[in-house]
Design an enzyme around this catalytic site. Structure first.
Site, mmCIF file in Angstrom:
data_model
loop_
_atom_site.group_PDB
_atom_site.id
_atom_site.type_symbol
_atom_site.label_atom_id
_atom_site.label_comp_id
_atom_site.label_asym_id
_atom_site.label_seq_id
_atom_site.Cartn_x
_atom_site.Cartn_y
_atom_site.Cartn_z
ATOM 1 N N TYR A 21 -3.323 -4.127 16.378
ATOM 2 C CA TYR A 21 -3.769 -5.383 15.745
ATOM 3 C C TYR A 21 -3.332 -6.565 16.618
ATOM 4 O O TYR A 21 -4.124 -7.468 16.896
ATOM 5 C CB TYR A 21 -3.159 -5.479 14.341
ATOM 6 C CG TYR A 21 -3.517 -6.744 13.585
ATOM 7 C CD1 TYR A 21 -4.735 -6.860 12.913
ATOM 8 C CD2 TYR A 21 -2.640 -7.827 13.536
ATOM 9 C CE1 TYR A 21 -5.054 -8.015 12.217
ATOM 10 C CE2 TYR A 21 -2.956 -8.985 12.843
ATOM 11 C CZ TYR A 21 -4.158 -9.072 12.184
ATOM 12 O OH TYR A 21 -4.480 -10.220 11.495
HETATM 13 N N1 LIG Z 1 -3.962 -11.760 5.538
HETATM 14 C C1 LIG Z 1 -3.112 -12.033 6.519
HETATM 15 O O1 LIG Z 1 -1.876 -11.895 6.383
HETATM 16 C C2 LIG Z 1 -3.638 -12.546 7.836
HETATM 17 C C3 LIG Z 1 -2.726 -13.118 8.745
HETATM 18 C C4 LIG Z 1 -3.202 -13.590 9.944
HETATM 19 C C5 LIG Z 1 -4.537 -13.486 10.257
HETATM 20 N N2 LIG Z 1 -5.392 -12.925 9.369
HETATM 21 C C6 LIG Z 1 -6.803 -12.804 9.745
HETATM 22 O O2 LIG Z 1 -7.581 -13.572 8.852
HETATM 23 C C7 LIG Z 1 -8.860 -12.968 8.688
HETATM 24 C C8 LIG Z 1 -9.151 -12.798 7.204
HETATM 25 O O3 LIG Z 1 -8.100 -12.077 6.624
HETATM 26 P P1 LIG Z 1 -8.010 -11.842 5.046
HETATM 27 O O4 LIG Z 1 -6.567 -11.675 4.731
HETATM 28 O O5 LIG Z 1 -8.815 -12.855 4.332
HETATM 29 O O6 LIG Z 1 -8.687 -10.398 4.980
HETATM 30 P P2 LIG Z 1 -9.524 -9.657 3.829
HETATM 31 O O7 LIG Z 1 -9.246 -8.210 4.006
HETATM 32 O O8 LIG Z 1 -9.273 -10.259 2.492
HETATM 33 O O9 LIG Z 1 -11.036 -9.980 4.242
HETATM 34 C C9 LIG Z 1 -11.606 -9.421 5.387
HETATM 35 C C10 LIG Z 1 -13.086 -9.236 5.144
HETATM 36 O O10 LIG Z 1 -13.651 -8.717 6.348
HETATM 37 C C11 LIG Z 1 -14.621 -7.755 5.966
HETATM 38 N N3 LIG Z 1 -14.865 -6.815 7.060
HETATM 39 C C12 LIG Z 1 -14.007 -5.884 7.555
HETATM 40 N N4 LIG Z 1 -14.627 -5.152 8.497
HETATM 41 C C13 LIG Z 1 -15.883 -5.641 8.623
HETATM 42 C C14 LIG Z 1 -16.999 -5.287 9.426
HETATM 43 N N5 LIG Z 1 -16.968 -4.268 10.300
HETATM 44 N N6 LIG Z 1 -18.148 -6.004 9.283
HETATM 45 C C15 LIG Z 1 -18.223 -7.031 8.387
HETATM 46 N N7 LIG Z 1 -17.199 -7.383 7.580
HETATM 47 C C16 LIG Z 1 -16.045 -6.703 7.708
HETATM 48 C C17 LIG Z 1 -14.022 -7.062 4.765
HETATM 49 O O11 LIG Z 1 -15.010 -6.379 3.994
HETATM 50 C C18 LIG Z 1 -13.401 -8.231 4.015
HETATM 51 O O12 LIG Z 1 -14.323 -8.783 3.093
HETATM 52 C C19 LIG Z 1 -8.804 -11.647 9.447
HETATM 53 O O13 LIG Z 1 -9.390 -11.818 10.714
HETATM 54 C C20 LIG Z 1 -7.319 -11.386 9.604
HETATM 55 O O14 LIG Z 1 -7.026 -10.595 10.746
HETATM 56 C C21 LIG Z 1 -4.983 -12.465 8.152
#
Ligand SMILES: NC(=O)c1ccc[n+]([C@@H]2O[C@H](COP(=O)([O-])OP(=O)(O)OC[C@H]3O[C@@H](n4cnc5c(N)ncnc54)[C@H](O)[C@@H]3O)[C@@H](O)[C@H]2O)c1
Length: 269
Positions: free
Chosen positions: A155
């Protein structure tokens, strides 16, 4: 770029911060909210929830499928007239294994979703933005793209690459004197469910709503880079001035970040 009257495409817009940013875009008067997500049930639920707030277009798109990305973008141009703001938000994390335990399949999938797909989507949409000399691309990376956190090496790699790519495109556009802007976002852990189980004894885990608000604000101000919380802007400074083992001690042991993933479960569903 202002969201008012803009067509806003959010990948991963059916969950977490992507979904909240979609709602905020509609509240700010976006002309259309376009959601791409792989989770059909979640997209439909989001569309039903947002129906009274404005024009919402939903597409089931697996963003790792570049042919589907290309054809869906053509469909969007027909149905909504294009994309003014692209938020590359979809992302995944696969478990909390040390690298020796990782499978090739998970390595490839993580890089496909978190790194390659945002590039392919941007490559599809950016030429039209350049022709119009207007647009904004926001790439959601992670603080894991600046900190080499253990038990999330793949990641971290995907997000380090995302930051490098995103910021390089920003500079290219700047050098072209283009009116298309890029914002790179590097949030710490957010309480959305994606990182369920992580522990952060000193640094607070971020709340989804204020995090989404900070990202929207960064887009509206054409900010180049936004660490969330703000202190993460100084990570590279500390990495530059501290010997690596001192940095490891402060961030890994004192702040406890290097053990944050020990009890990670992620989404159970
Ligand atoms: N949650 C955290 O702690 C965190 C921290 C830093 C960065 N981020 C980043 O923020 C972004 C959003 O995170 P979140 O916590 O809202 O995640 P989340 O899991 O709530 O949402 C992610 C969404 O991406 C969709 N997704 C996954 N694979 C996919 C694909 N192949 N095609 C289309 N859609 C797809 C999922 O269905 C989901 O709806 C991500 O890029 C994550 O890496 C999250």
């Amino acid at each position: 770029m202002k969201l008012k009257n803009a067509n806003v495409l959010i990948t991963g817009g059916a969950s977490g911060i992507g979904k909240i940013m979609g709602r905020m875009a509609l509240e700010k008067g976006a002309k259309a909210l376009i959601i791409w997500d792989v989770n059909q049930e979640a997209i439909e639920a989001t569309a039903a929830e947002f129906a009274s707030r404005g024009r919402v277009y939903i597409y089931k798109v697996d963003i790792t499928n570049s042919l589907l990305v290309a054809s869906t973008y053509q469909q969007i141009k027909q149905e909504c007239g294009g994309v003014d703001i692209l938020i590359n938000c979809a992302g995944i994390v696969r478990g909390n294994k040390t690298f020796d335990q990782q499978t090739e399949q998970d390595i490839r999938l993580t890089l496909e979703v978190n790194t390659i797909a945002p590039m392919i989507i941007t490559k599809e949409i950016l030429p039209d933005m350049l022709r119009r000399n207007s647009g904004h691309i926001c790439n959601i990376a992670s603080a894991g793209g600046m900190l080499s956190n253990p038990k999330m090496s793949v990641y971290a790699a995907s997000k380090w690459a995302a930051i490098g790519w995103s910021d390089s495109v920003r500079i290219e556009l700047q050098e072209m004197k283009s009116n298309v802007h890029v914002t790179t976002i590097a949030p710490y852990f957010i309480n959305t469910g994606m990182f369920n189980g992580v522990k952060s004894p000193l640094l607070p885990i971020q709340k989804p709503e204020p995090t989404a608000k900070k990202i929207i604000c960064a887009i509206e101000r054409n900010q180049t880079f936004r660490g969330i919380p703000f202190g993460f802007h100084f990570i590279r400074f500390w990495q530059a001035i501290l010997p690596i083992r001192v940095f490891d001690f402060v961030f890994g042991t004192v702040f406890g970040i290097y053990h944050a993933m020990d009890n990670f479960t992620g989404r159970t569903k």
